[in-house]
Design a protein around this motif. Structure first.
Motif, PDB file in Angstrom:
ATOM      1  N   GLN A  99      48.927  30.795  53.311  1.00  0.00           N
ATOM      2  CA  GLN A  99      49.170  31.359  51.766  1.00  0.00           C
ATOM      3  C   GLN A  99      47.974  30.484  51.137  1.00  0.00           C
ATOM      4  N   GLY A 100      46.608  30.857  50.024  1.00  0.00           N
ATOM      5  CA  GLY A 100      46.051  29.464  49.802  1.00  0.00           C
ATOM      6  C   GLY A 100      45.676  29.857  48.240  1.00  0.00           C
ATOM      7  N   LEU A 101      45.431  28.925  47.355  1.00  0.00           N
ATOM      8  CA  LEU A 101      44.954  28.997  45.577  1.00  0.00           C
ATOM      9  C   LEU A 101      42.852  28.219  45.860  1.00  0.00           C
ATOM     10  N   PHE A 120      44.480  40.213  48.871  1.00  0.00           N
ATOM     11  CA  PHE A 120      44.085  38.852  47.766  1.00  0.00           C
ATOM     12  C   PHE A 120      44.985  39.306  45.515  1.00  0.00           C
ATOM     13  N   ILE A 121      44.639  37.983  45.371  1.00  0.00           N
ATOM     14  CA  ILE A 121      45.100  38.680  43.325  1.00  0.00           C
ATOM     15  C   ILE A 121      43.923  37.506  43.092  1.00  0.00           C
ATOM     16  N   SER A 122      42.798  38.047  42.031  1.00  0.00           N
ATOM     17  CA  SER A 122      42.727  36.897  41.153  1.00  0.00           C
ATOM     18  C   SER A 122      42.313  37.319  39.178  1.00  0.00           C
ATOM     19  N   ILE A 123      42.736  35.983  38.264  1.00  0.00           N
ATOM     20  CA  ILE A 123      42.247  36.340  37.610  1.00  0.00           C
ATOM     21  C   ILE A 123      41.479  35.587  36.989  1.00  0.00           C
ATOM     22  N   LEU A 136      40.928  40.660  38.908  1.00  0.00           N
ATOM     23  CA  LEU A 136      40.798  42.015  40.684  1.00  0.00           C
ATOM     24  C   LEU A 136      42.326  41.744  41.979  1.00  0.00           C
ATOM     25  N   ARG A 137      42.439  43.063  42.423  1.00  0.00           N
ATOM     26  CA  ARG A 137      44.037  42.863  43.313  1.00  0.00           C
ATOM     27  C   ARG A 137      42.940  43.270  45.028  1.00  0.00           C
ATOM     28  N   GLY A 138      42.629  43.222  45.675  1.00  0.00           N
ATOM     29  CA  GLY A 138      42.244  43.258  46.659  1.00  0.00           C
ATOM     30  C   GLY A 138      42.261  43.261  48.101  1.00  0.00           C
ATOM     31  N   LEU A 139      41.383  43.148  49.262  1.00  0.00           N
ATOM     32  CA  LEU A 139      40.762  43.402  50.342  1.00  0.00           C
ATOM     33  C   LEU A 139      40.674  41.803  50.977  1.00  0.00           C
ATOM     34  N   GLU A 148      42.360  32.429  41.943  1.00  0.00           N
ATOM     35  CA  GLU A 148      43.069  33.368  42.665  1.00  0.00           C
ATOM     36  C   GLU A 148      43.286  32.697  43.814  1.00  0.00           C
ATOM     37  N   GLY A 149      44.581  33.862  44.621  1.00  0.00           N
ATOM     38  CA  GLY A 149      45.223  34.139  45.556  1.00  0.00           C
ATOM     39  C   GLY A 149      45.288  34.864  46.686  1.00  0.00           C
TER      40      GLY A 149
END
Length: 336
Positions: free
Chosen positions: A206-208, A285-288, A270-273, A302-303
């Motif tokens: 898991q990464g940020l 991944f998910i990002s704000i 964003l939510r995607g691959l 993002e993570g």
């Protein structure tokens, strides 16, 4: 006049005493049971097997967005009312449905920490099927939102209580932002305007990513611009194991985009691959992204998850909980 003052004082004392008793009572509650993302629905068998049960299955077992394989939003467990014993009463997420002619008026009630903590209890009562479905149609998105928020809040509270304070302090000093980062993360990269925090096990990663750049105009927060900026930053800073390989965004399935207010600040999500150009790695991944007006910059946090042997939903929710703790201008907040 003295009598009125005495009455007010007495009321205040009783109110404070009631609050104290409530806090004491809650502190004695057992810890809630159940797995993350699990919901127990208390509903009679005939209703569960019919359209009432189907309405909850379609709502709560809808596909989770942004994952490489199909996973439901929640794992749903049904039990009839007669089986609703103390064993189930301490579950983390309960939906109690009663459809009975003896009920005078349809209604919904939301309660917290009644039998355990942290716990969410949603009770729906209706005298007949027609009034139940009317109640359900008006409240189904509210029910879904309450469950998602309850799951996220549990993680956020846990991460705040068991945080990696040295990383948090360094991030605040380095980038002037705050995140509640749980124990187990470490700095994998810290350079210029890009920071990479990592949590590794033998089988999962898991990464940020935290990066920031100049704000230009409103178009900066469009889906295409956010993706393009993401790909630019990842190509520059996140290389793969093979020579010339790097992380990028999977565009065959476009990321989903939504905007909302987080802690009062406009936020683009964003939510995607993700994928690795030149290799065979990938995952969700998910990002704000938020506008930091004081510095005229866009801050993106993002993570990402790499867990090829496991379901990914709960890993993404763990990252989401970290992202939702974002606060800009952390140094200024410390002064206040």
């Amino acid at each position: 006049m003295n009598f009125i003052k005495l009455l007010i004082l007495t009321t205040l004392i009783l109110s404070l005493g009631g609050c104290k008793q409530s806090r004491v009572k809650e502190s004695l509650l057992p810890s809630s049971s159940g797995n993350p993302g699990e919901v127990v629905l208390i509903m009679e068998k005939t209703a569960w097997e019919g359209s009432a049960g189907e309405s909850f299955r379609s709502l709560l077992q809808e596909e989770t967005p942004g994952l490489p394989q199909r996973e439901p939003l929640f794992n749903l467990v049904n039990i009839p009312a007669k089986a609703f014993t103390d064993l189930f009463k301490i579950h983390r997420n309960l939906i109690i449905v009663s459809i009975d002619p003896s009920i005078e008026q349809a209604g919904i009630n939301v309660d917290y920490n009644r039998w355990s903590k942290p716990q969410l209890i949603i009770t729906m009562k209706a005298p007949n099927r027609e009034s139940f479905f009317e109640l359900y149609d008006k409240n189904n998105q509210k029910i879904l939102g309450l469950l998602l928020k309850a799951e996220r809040d549990r993680l956020m509270n846990n991460y705040k209580a068991y945080s990696e304070q040295s990383l948090i302090n360094r991030l605040e000093k380095r980038a002037d932002i705050h995140l509640d980062i749980p124990k187990g993360y470490y700095y994998a990269l810290d350079t210029n305007n890009f920071i990479w925090l990592s949590h590794e096990t033998s089988e999962t990663s898991q990464g940020l990513f935290i990066y920031y750049y100049d704000y230009v105009d409103a178009e900066t927060f469009s889906l295409n611009t956010l993706i393009n900026k993401r790909n630019e930053m990842l190509k520059k800073y996140v290389g793969g194991e093979n020579p010339g390989s790097y992380m990028s965004t999977e565009l065959q399935v476009l990321p989903t985009f939504r905007s909302f207010k987080l802690n009062g600040t406009y936020t683009a999500e964003l939510r995607g691959l993700w994928k690795v150009e030149g290799d065979f790695m990938g995952g969700p991944f998910i990002s704000i992204s938020q506008l930091d007006e004081s510095k005229n910059r866009v801050v993106t946090v993002e993570g990402f998850v790499y867990a090829p042997k496991y379901n990914k939903r709960n890993y993404v929710r763990q990252l989401e909980a970290i992202l939702y703790s974002l606060k800009l201008n952390a140094k200024e907040e410390e002064k206040n």
